[in-house]
Design a protein around this motif. Structure first.
Motif, mmCIF file in Angstrom:
data_model
loop_
_atom_site.group_PDB
_atom_site.id
_atom_site.type_symbol
_atom_site.label_atom_id
_atom_site.label_comp_id
_atom_site.label_asym_id
_atom_site.label_seq_id
_atom_site.Cartn_x
_atom_site.Cartn_y
_atom_site.Cartn_z
ATOM 1 N N SER A 70 0.202 -26.202 -36.242
ATOM 2 C CA SER A 70 0.291 -25.603 -37.697
ATOM 3 C C SER A 70 -1.399 -24.808 -38.781
ATOM 4 O O SER A 70 -0.969 -24.106 -39.509
ATOM 5 C CB SER A 70 1.134 -26.988 -38.152
ATOM 6 N N ILE A 71 -2.115 -26.001 -38.017
ATOM 7 C CA ILE A 71 -3.186 -26.266 -38.834
ATOM 8 C C ILE A 71 -3.800 -25.044 -38.285
ATOM 9 O O ILE A 71 -4.382 -23.418 -39.263
ATOM 10 C CB ILE A 71 -4.269 -26.967 -38.714
ATOM 11 N N TYR A 72 -3.936 -23.820 -37.080
ATOM 12 C CA TYR A 72 -4.966 -23.038 -36.827
ATOM 13 C C TYR A 72 -3.705 -21.862 -37.374
ATOM 14 O O TYR A 72 -4.470 -20.708 -37.792
ATOM 15 C CB TYR A 72 -4.510 -22.984 -35.143
ATOM 16 N N THR A 73 -3.258 -21.754 -37.416
ATOM 17 C CA THR A 73 -1.965 -21.039 -37.996
ATOM 18 C C THR A 73 -1.900 -20.808 -38.881
ATOM 19 O O THR A 73 -1.929 -19.339 -39.690
ATOM 20 C CB THR A 73 0.193 -21.291 -37.719
ATOM 21 N N TYR A 74 -2.063 -22.026 -40.172
ATOM 22 C CA TYR A 74 -2.747 -21.111 -41.565
ATOM 23 C C TYR A 74 -3.872 -20.528 -41.406
ATOM 24 O O TYR A 74 -3.934 -20.232 -42.657
ATOM 25 C CB TYR A 74 -2.164 -22.741 -42.480
ATOM 26 N N ALA A 116 3.341 -15.596 -37.296
ATOM 27 C CA ALA A 116 2.769 -17.045 -38.403
ATOM 28 C C ALA A 116 4.424 -17.895 -38.579
ATOM 29 O O ALA A 116 4.376 -19.760 -38.278
ATOM 30 C CB ALA A 116 2.037 -17.579 -39.962
ATOM 31 N N LYS A 117 5.459 -17.244 -39.291
ATOM 32 C CA LYS A 117 6.563 -18.341 -39.251
ATOM 33 C C LYS A 117 6.910 -19.049 -37.977
ATOM 34 O O LYS A 117 7.574 -20.099 -37.577
ATOM 35 C CB LYS A 117 7.475 -17.715 -39.523
ATOM 36 N N SER A 118 7.209 -18.053 -37.122
ATOM 37 C CA SER A 118 7.423 -18.726 -35.392
ATOM 38 C C SER A 118 7.149 -19.543 -34.986
ATOM 39 O O SER A 118 7.367 -20.778 -34.750
ATOM 40 C CB SER A 118 7.235 -17.320 -34.948
ATOM 41 N N GLU A 119 4.784 -20.045 -35.662
ATOM 42 C CA GLU A 119 4.367 -20.452 -34.820
ATOM 43 C C GLU A 119 4.752 -22.382 -35.845
ATOM 44 O O GLU A 119 4.751 -23.171 -34.679
ATOM 45 C CB GLU A 119 2.870 -20.135 -35.038
ATOM 46 N N TYR A 120 5.320 -21.956 -36.755
ATOM 47 C CA TYR A 120 5.175 -22.839 -37.933
ATOM 48 C C TYR A 120 6.846 -23.683 -36.948
ATOM 49 O O TYR A 120 6.699 -24.952 -37.022
ATOM 50 C CB TYR A 120 5.471 -22.833 -38.826
ATOM 51 N N ILE A 121 7.870 -22.454 -36.609
ATOM 52 C CA ILE A 121 8.953 -23.259 -35.739
ATOM 53 C C ILE A 121 8.902 -23.810 -35.108
ATOM 54 O O ILE A 121 9.162 -25.429 -34.463
ATOM 55 C CB ILE A 121 9.903 -22.501 -35.976
#
Length: 250
Positions: free
Chosen positions: A68-72, A80-85
């Motif tokens: 989540s932090i890396y994606t942010y 980003a959406k796929s990584e958060y999921i």
């Protein structure tokens, strides 16, 4: 003689338990420490890959948080959406393993909250995502009322809805209240007022509330950040965010 042999066999079995079961557990802790070290040095992909190979709840919580932090900081849009999921699903697996671990709920809320920010706060509200985030945070706080990230996230939950919907609609329709946001923010500050990342999120939360007094507090927190020295790569990223936020206040 029979008793002696039995004792030797039992001791031999104990040694097998010690050398073949205990070391892997210890090794797992060492590997997680390596993942955390890589994270602090800014090697986010490496840290996530290391954690992915570990089975403990702590490893799953760390992996979800790192994703989540890396994606942010580094991803946007559909990527980003796929990584958060992905992070959210990892956190849910951790919840299923231990339903009394506050950190698992925090990371589920963290990932889902970032996803909500990516699609837009009001979209997150209308799709029921904001309510799920709230439930996860409330559960984490019910387990540990002093969980810093849970309190910080709950404060920002209130602030983001107020910023988008306004005080009246935010309160009436969604139960978001500026006084509750500030209560959580003050609690976080009292628990930890030295971490750059926490200070940035607090400054962002007060910025969202938008009143003159809130903006003064936000600016004071930013100035405090800029007078600190970063202790990790992530700190430097947050300091840059603080500079950007400061430009929006003036």
């Amino acid at each position: 003689m029979g008793t002696t042999i039995k004792k030797i066999i039992n001791f031999s079995f104990y040694l097998q338990i010690f050398f073949f079961i205990i070391p892997p557990l210890y090794s797992s802790e060492i590997d997680l420490d390596k993942a955390r070290s890589q994270f602090l040095n800014g090697n986010y992909k490496v840290s996530i890959a290391l954690a992915e190979n570990l089975k403990s709840i702590d490893a799953k919580v760390f992996q979800a948080r790192a994703i989540s932090i890396y994606t942010y900081f580094y991803k946007s849009g559909d990527d980003a959406k796929s990584e958060y999921i992905k992070a959210y699903n990892i956190a849910k697996k951790a919840i299923n393993i231990d339903k009394d671990n506050a950190e698992t709920y925090v990371e589920a809320a963290h990932a889902l909250g970032r996803y909500g920010q990516e699609i837009g706060i009001m979209s997150a509200v209308s799709e029921g995502i904001a309510e799920k985030v709230k439930k996860y945070l409330d559960k984490a706080i019910s387990i540990n009322e002093n969980n810093i990230i849970a309190n910080l996230s709950k404060g920002i939950w209130h602030a983001e809805i107020i910023n988008e919907a306004g005080k009246t609609l935010g309160r009436v329709l969604y139960g978001a209240k500026p006084e509750m946001a500030k209560r959580h923010f003050k609690k976080v500050y009292n628990l930890n007022s030295k971490e750059i990342g926490l200070l940035y999120e607090l400054s962002y939360g007060y910025f969202l509330l938008g009143e003159e007094e809130d903006l003064k507090i936000s600016l004071a927190l930013i100035n405090k950040i800029l007078n600190l020295s970063p202790t990790s790569h992530l700190d430097s990223l947050y300091m840059q965010k603080a500079i950007e936020l400061k430009s929006k206040i003036f």
